[in-house]
Design a protein around this motif. Structure first.
Motif: not given
Length: 277
Positions: A13-21, A138-156
């Motif tokens: 979807s975007t080369a700028a974003s660091a995605q985590t499966p 690092f990355f940190f993700n949290y599932y609000l429900a099986p279909e909903w995921r909050l995502t976050s990452s910090v890169l330096y």
């Protein structure tokens, strides 16, 4: 396997974003892998008024020990909890040259002759190239429900001085079933950067101003962009799928006012065929 299938090729979807499966439980010693090829139409650089179309090789692999590769990012899932994902993350931040290309190469250089940078309509003429950099964090993700995921990452580590930092925050709605072989997913998010990142990609130094004709500009840190996207997965067979992504990104904050920005809102569209090994 379903969550991993729904998120496969997220990096397309975007080369700028660091995605985590998503975490993909599997037998010890096994792995799940997608590889494919497609095409992407994206802005020539962030904030450019023109688009470029290029080939899009895609790769996503996850091993039973938690290691994964997703596009230009790699990391490791360390959590055993089904609702929490976290771990180390590394990513390749592509370079930017005068053409606006984001090739994975290194090298910094500018001409010392302002005559080469007569106004050509290209705002990057006369600007210093920004080199390819390896970012760590690092990355940190949290599932609000099986279909909903909050995502976050910090890169330096972005920018020529390797001191650019970015934080990406997002929310994803996973795998809405449209038909037996068709699912659609939604995402939205924002990117926060430090001042060193902003100046590396949106600033104009006095030397660059003299060479390029752009006015000097020194942006600060803060919110860099907001984005929203949709992804359509078509399972052609149990092994083959077609993934199509559309993402809109709008630059905000001090980077929005950079003289390098021609259009604050850009759209990236990609499509790729992938095979599951």
């Amino acid at each position: 396997m379903k969550p991993f299938f729904a998120l496969a090729l997220a990096a397309a979807s975007t080369a700028a974003s660091a995605q985590t499966p998503a975490t993909n439980p599997m037998p010890d010693g096994s792995r799940d892998m997608y590889a494919g090829l497609g095409a992407v139409s994206r802005p020539r650089y962030e904030g450019a008024d023109s688009q470029k179309v290029s080939a899009l090789p895609v790769l996503q692999v996850q091993w039973s020990n938690g290691l994964f590769i997703s596009g230009m990012s790699a990391g490791m899932h360390l959590s055993n909890r089904p609702t929490v994902e976290y771990g180390p993350l590394v990513s390749v931040h592509p370079n930017r040259d005068e053409s606006g290309s984001g090739r994975i190469v290194d090298g910094v250089g500018v001409s010392t002759s302002p005559l080469h940078y007569a106004r050509t309509g290209n705002r990057l003429d006369g600007m210093q190239d920004v080199s390819t950099r390896i970012e760590g964090g690092f990355f940190f993700n949290y599932y609000l429900a099986p279909e909903w995921r909050l995502t976050s990452s910090v890169l330096y580590g972005a920018g020529n001085d390797r001191d650019g930092a970015r934080m990406e925050l997002g929310v994803q709605r996973l795998a809405v079933q449209l038909a037996p072989q068709h699912t659609i997913s939604f995402n939205a998010g924002a990117t926060i950067v430090n001042a060193d990142y902003s100046r590396a990609y949106f600033g104009v130094t006095g030397q660059e101003s003299w060479q390029s004709g752009n006015p000097p500009y020194r942006p600060g840190g803060g919110l860099k962009d907001v984005r929203a996207g949709v992804r359509w997965n078509w399972a052609l067979t149990p092994s083959w799928m077609l993934v199509t992504n559309v993402q809109a990104t709008r630059l905000v904050g001090s980077v929005r006012n950079s003289p390098l920005v021609e259009r604050p809102t850009n759209v990236t569209v990609s499509a790729a065929f992938a095979y599951r090994f």
